[in-house]
Design a protein around this motif. Sequence first.
Motif, PDB file in Angstrom:
ATOM      1  N   HIS A  80     -11.188 -13.449 -43.406  1.00  0.00           N
ATOM      2  CA  HIS A  80     -11.265 -12.239 -44.564  1.00  0.00           C
ATOM      3  C   HIS A  80     -10.894 -12.713 -45.913  1.00  0.00           C
ATOM      4  CE1 HIS A  80     -10.713  -8.271 -45.577  1.00  0.00           C
ATOM      5  NE2 HIS A  80      -9.408  -8.634 -46.119  1.00  0.00           N
ATOM      6  N   SER A  96      -7.043  -3.407 -41.480  1.00  0.00           N
ATOM      7  CA  SER A  96      -7.349  -2.320 -40.527  1.00  0.00           C
ATOM      8  C   SER A  96      -8.592  -2.966 -39.482  1.00  0.00           C
ATOM      9  CB  SER A  96      -8.282  -1.258 -41.244  1.00  0.00           C
ATOM     10  OG  SER A  96      -9.195  -1.903 -42.009  1.00  0.00           O
ATOM     11  N   PRO A  97      -8.318  -2.227 -38.269  1.00  0.00           N
ATOM     12  CA  PRO A  97      -9.380  -2.594 -37.238  1.00  0.00           C
ATOM     13  C   PRO A  97     -10.865  -2.975 -37.520  1.00  0.00           C
ATOM     14  CG  PRO A  97      -7.909  -0.999 -36.388  1.00  0.00           C
ATOM     15  CD  PRO A  97      -7.693  -1.111 -38.011  1.00  0.00           C
ATOM     16  N   ASP A  98     -11.422  -2.291 -38.543  1.00  0.00           N
ATOM     17  CA  ASP A  98     -12.772  -2.334 -39.002  1.00  0.00           C
ATOM     18  C   ASP A  98     -12.986  -3.499 -40.090  1.00  0.00           C
ATOM     19  OD1 ASP A  98     -11.602  -1.189 -41.548  1.00  0.00           O
ATOM     20  OD2 ASP A  98     -13.236   0.453 -41.254  1.00  0.00           O
ATOM     21  N   GLY A  99     -11.817  -4.107 -40.461  1.00  0.00           N
ATOM     22  CA  GLY A  99     -11.601  -5.271 -41.464  1.00  0.00           C
ATOM     23  C   GLY A  99     -11.845  -4.646 -42.732  1.00  0.00           C
ATOM     24  N   LYS A 100     -12.123  -3.628 -43.165  1.00  0.00           N
ATOM     25  CA  LYS A 100     -12.254  -3.027 -44.535  1.00  0.00           C
ATOM     26  C   LYS A 100     -11.233  -2.832 -45.347  1.00  0.00           C
ATOM     27  CE  LYS A 100     -17.035  -1.261 -43.258  1.00  0.00           C
ATOM     28  NZ  LYS A 100     -17.729  -0.074 -43.372  1.00  0.00           N
ATOM     29  N   THR A 101     -10.230  -2.502 -44.919  1.00  0.00           N
ATOM     30  CA  THR A 101      -8.784  -2.216 -45.598  1.00  0.00           C
ATOM     31  C   THR A 101      -7.542  -3.161 -45.349  1.00  0.00           C
ATOM     32  OG1 THR A 101      -9.635   0.104 -45.539  1.00  0.00           O
ATOM     33  CG2 THR A 101      -7.352  -0.264 -46.355  1.00  0.00           C
ATOM     34  N   THR A 106      -9.662  -2.180 -50.470  1.00  0.00           N
ATOM     35  CA  THR A 106     -10.776  -1.727 -49.715  1.00  0.00           C
ATOM     36  C   THR A 106     -11.896  -2.311 -50.287  1.00  0.00           C
ATOM     37  OG1 THR A 106      -9.529   0.374 -49.915  1.00  0.00           O
ATOM     38  CG2 THR A 106     -11.811   0.639 -49.247  1.00  0.00           C
TER      39      THR A 106
END
Length: 150
Positions: free
Chosen positions: A1, A90-95, A118
């Motif tokens: 990430h 976040s679980p979606d990797g965006k935040t 974000t």
Amino acid sequence: HLAKAIGTWSGKNKMWMAPNTEPMETQCTATVSTLMDGKYLKCEMTGDMPGMGPFNGLGITAFDNVSQKFQGSWIDNMSTGIMYGTGELSPDGKTLTWNYTVNCPILKKPVTMREVDTALGPGKKKIEMFSTDPKSGKEFKMMAVELTKK
């Protein structure tokens, strides 16, 4: 990430010195590179603070395999303390949401700050910083930076 951030970013910065005030607007540049064989990221930010002069900041971030959290520190030429924090993705990797502790020059004691990073799409991201108003005790947005990778 973290590797997605490597590179040079140009930014549009808004800062609010207190709740319900007009923001100061300025431009900034963030240069992100790796340290220690890619285990850490270094972010060097430069810009101008209207009425206060040149701004220079330095952040170090990493993902700690033991705590399973992101860790970060920040220093800049507008303060005298080191800001420390941990972050969770976040679980979606965006935040990536950070919780920092820093000494407040007004209250003369440690306070917490929240940062929300974000991903807005390829080569675009937003950083929002929230602080507690010393007068009301309520959280307010103190900074918003929209960054585009060069």
